[in-house]
Design a protein around this motif. Sequence first.
Motif, short mmCIF file in Angstrom:
data_model
loop_
_atom_site.label_atom_id
_atom_site.label_comp_id
_atom_site.label_asym_id
_atom_site.label_seq_id
_atom_site.Cartn_x
_atom_site.Cartn_y
_atom_site.Cartn_z
N GLU A 32 0.80 -1.23 0.00
CA GLU A 32 0.00 0.00 0.00
C GLU A 32 0.83 1.28 0.00
N ILE A 33 2.08 1.18 0.39
CA ILE A 33 2.82 2.40 0.70
C ILE A 33 3.01 3.32 -0.50
N ASP A 34 3.25 2.76 -1.69
CA ASP A 34 3.45 3.62 -2.86
C ASP A 34 2.22 4.44 -3.20
N THR A 38 3.41 8.31 -3.00
CA THR A 38 3.69 8.86 -4.34
C THR A 38 2.88 10.12 -4.64
N PRO A 39 1.56 10.16 -4.37
CA PRO A 39 0.80 11.39 -4.64
C PRO A 39 1.31 12.59 -3.85
N MET A 40 1.98 12.33 -2.73
CA MET A 40 2.50 13.42 -1.90
C MET A 40 3.91 13.83 -2.34
N THR A 46 10.33 8.90 4.18
CA THR A 46 9.78 10.15 4.71
C THR A 46 8.33 9.96 5.13
N TYR A 47 7.57 9.24 4.31
CA TYR A 47 6.16 9.01 4.64
C TYR A 47 6.02 8.27 5.96
#
Length: 250
Positions: A32-34, A38-40, A46-47
């Motif tokens: 799920e992480i991408d 990615t939109p941010m 960093t996320y």
Amino acid sequence: MKIYDFSYNLGDPKTISEWAKHFRNHYCRDIEIDSLCTPMKISRKTYLETYKFPVKKAAQKGQKTGPATRAGDFAEILVSDFLTYRLNYWVPRVRYSFKTNPNSSDQGSDVVGMRLVQFGAVKDELIVYEVKAKLTGVPMNRLQDAVDHSDKDQFRLAESLNAIRQRLKWTGFTEDSDRVIRFQNPDDNPYPLRYGAAAVVTQEVFNKGKLSLTSAIKHNNRDKLDLMVIRGADMMNLVHHLYEKAADEA
């Protein structure tokens, strides 16, 4: 009261890497992480460090609770793993990924473990643990704190089960979500229910004398209460190492 010695080897990179991945996926699944970072236009690391993991130092973001939350989350995950891999409970892992504030603990029961006949158990059973950590500072009887707070689980367990079922459904684990229903109506479908109080402490502040003074006399379910202490050396260093590894290898 049972006391368990916990040992680990930071010099075993393969095991530590796998452990960090297991740790990371409690907060955000790798699949799920991408879609989240990615939109941010920020990196996975960093996320995770900004939006998912409690901060390492209190000075960051003005948060005073971050380091304590790190220790608490680690302790809860460790107890969850103990119930899963040593005592054969099914422990849903959806508590941390839905936090609004990564630097504060989630409300509700800390660790909920289930045994179901369909998973090979002799009979359906549920256990709910209150977990406290003491990984720095001076000796303190965190087991007594866990016992005292465990007494609240008789009132918050129903809400916690409902939250677990909803979160499992939201993350796509529909079958697991449906399994929780079995434990949500104990009046019509009774089952054995046990309580637990656990203290996870670093060896440097472990004090058996203080722990031996723990009393469960005021606990309303003291005849169904298990007491556990897990101790290990330099535990806060381990906690920071796991968080850093989990972010670096995301």
